[in-house]
Design a protein around this motif. Structure first.
Motif, PDB file in Angstrom:
ATOM      1  N   LYS A 127       0.828  -1.207   0.000  1.00 34.77           N
ATOM      2  CA  LYS A 127       0.000   0.000   0.000  1.00 34.77           C
ATOM      3  C   LYS A 127       0.864   1.259   0.000  1.00 34.77           C
ATOM      4  N   ALA A 128       1.968   1.243   0.733  1.00 33.19           N
ATOM      5  CA  ALA A 128       2.851   2.414   0.823  1.00 33.19           C
ATOM      6  C   ALA A 128       3.411   2.795  -0.553  1.00 33.19           C
TER       7      ALA A 128
ATOM      8  N   GLU B  79       0.808   4.601  -2.456  1.00 34.30           N
ATOM      9  CA  GLU B  79       0.595   5.943  -1.904  1.00 34.30           C
ATOM     10  C   GLU B  79       1.700   6.920  -2.285  1.00 34.30           C
ATOM     11  N   ARG B  80       2.831   6.441  -2.783  1.00 36.26           N
ATOM     12  CA  ARG B  80       3.952   7.301  -3.198  1.00 36.26           C
ATOM     13  C   ARG B  80       3.761   7.852  -4.602  1.00 36.26           C
TER      14      ARG B  80
ATOM     15  N   THR C 253       0.722   9.383  -7.481  1.00 40.36           N
ATOM     16  CA  THR C 253      -0.645   9.866  -7.693  1.00 40.36           C
ATOM     17  C   THR C 253      -1.005   9.706  -9.158  1.00 40.36           C
TER      18      THR C 253
ATOM     19  N   SER D 185       1.972  18.115  -2.724  1.00 38.08           N
ATOM     20  CA  SER D 185       3.011  17.193  -2.311  1.00 38.08           C
ATOM     21  C   SER D 185       4.384  17.846  -2.198  1.00 38.08           C
TER      22      SER D 185
END
Length: 174
Positions: free
Chosen positions: A151-152, A155-156, A158, A173
């Motif tokens: 998941k990480a 999330e890095r 978009t 960001s």
């Protein structure tokens, strides 16, 4: 900026022009692959027309193939692709990927992997209003389901469907 140096599709060229204009409107600089053709050239031309500082980084062996953009504010000619990518990564504050081919995909995956591994904390955004990367991201979601991507990592990065959404992600960001 990672994008195609080969397509001449009108919709993609218009997208690239819109991105270049937005870069200039925000007072940002452009770091690109240094080519003057296709989407790469359209982004740089529009950014420059709006007053943005433009930096092109191109390997010597692509100077003629991608038609080096001699109008950039800084044209850096490297000996290798690896040097090109490193200079672009060092000079950029954020990474925006537009539609492109295998070279664009390779650059995007490398920079996204670097973010996931903690090698940089710069925003990584993919602008895909036409579904160019639909299959890729379907596969990536499958890899996550299978446990190959955490998941990480997702999330890095978009994924944006419009220019305003992409620039909002870059702004919030950075």
């Amino acid at each position: 900026m990672y994008c195609s140096a080969s397509t001449i599709d009108a919709a993609h060229l218009a997208l690239a022009t819109q991105v270049g204009t937005e870069i200039a409107d925000r007072g940002w600089q452009l770091v690109s692959g240094g080519g003057r053709v296709a989407m790469m050239g359209a982004v740089a031309t529009a950014a420059r027309a709006g007053g943005a500082h433009t930096i092109g980084v191109i390997p010597r062996h692509l100077v003629h193939r991608e038609v080096a953009d001699i109008h950039v504010d800084e044209l850096l000619v490297t000996d290798t692709m690896r040097e090109r990518k490193q200079i672009m990564a060092d000079r950029a504050d954020a990474f925006l990927t537009l539609p492109g081919g295998i070279g664009t995909l390779e650059e995007f995956l490398e920079i996204w992997t670097g973010a996931d591994l903690g090698m940089h904390d710069k925003p990584v955004v993919v602008l895909d209003p036409y579904g160019h990367y639909r299959g890729l991201f379907q596969w990536i979601r499958e890899l996550q389901t299978l446990g190959f991507i955490g998941k990480a990592a997702l999330e890095r990065m978009t994924m944006a469907a419009s220019v305003p959404d992409a620039f909002a992600a870059l702004r919030t960001s950075s």
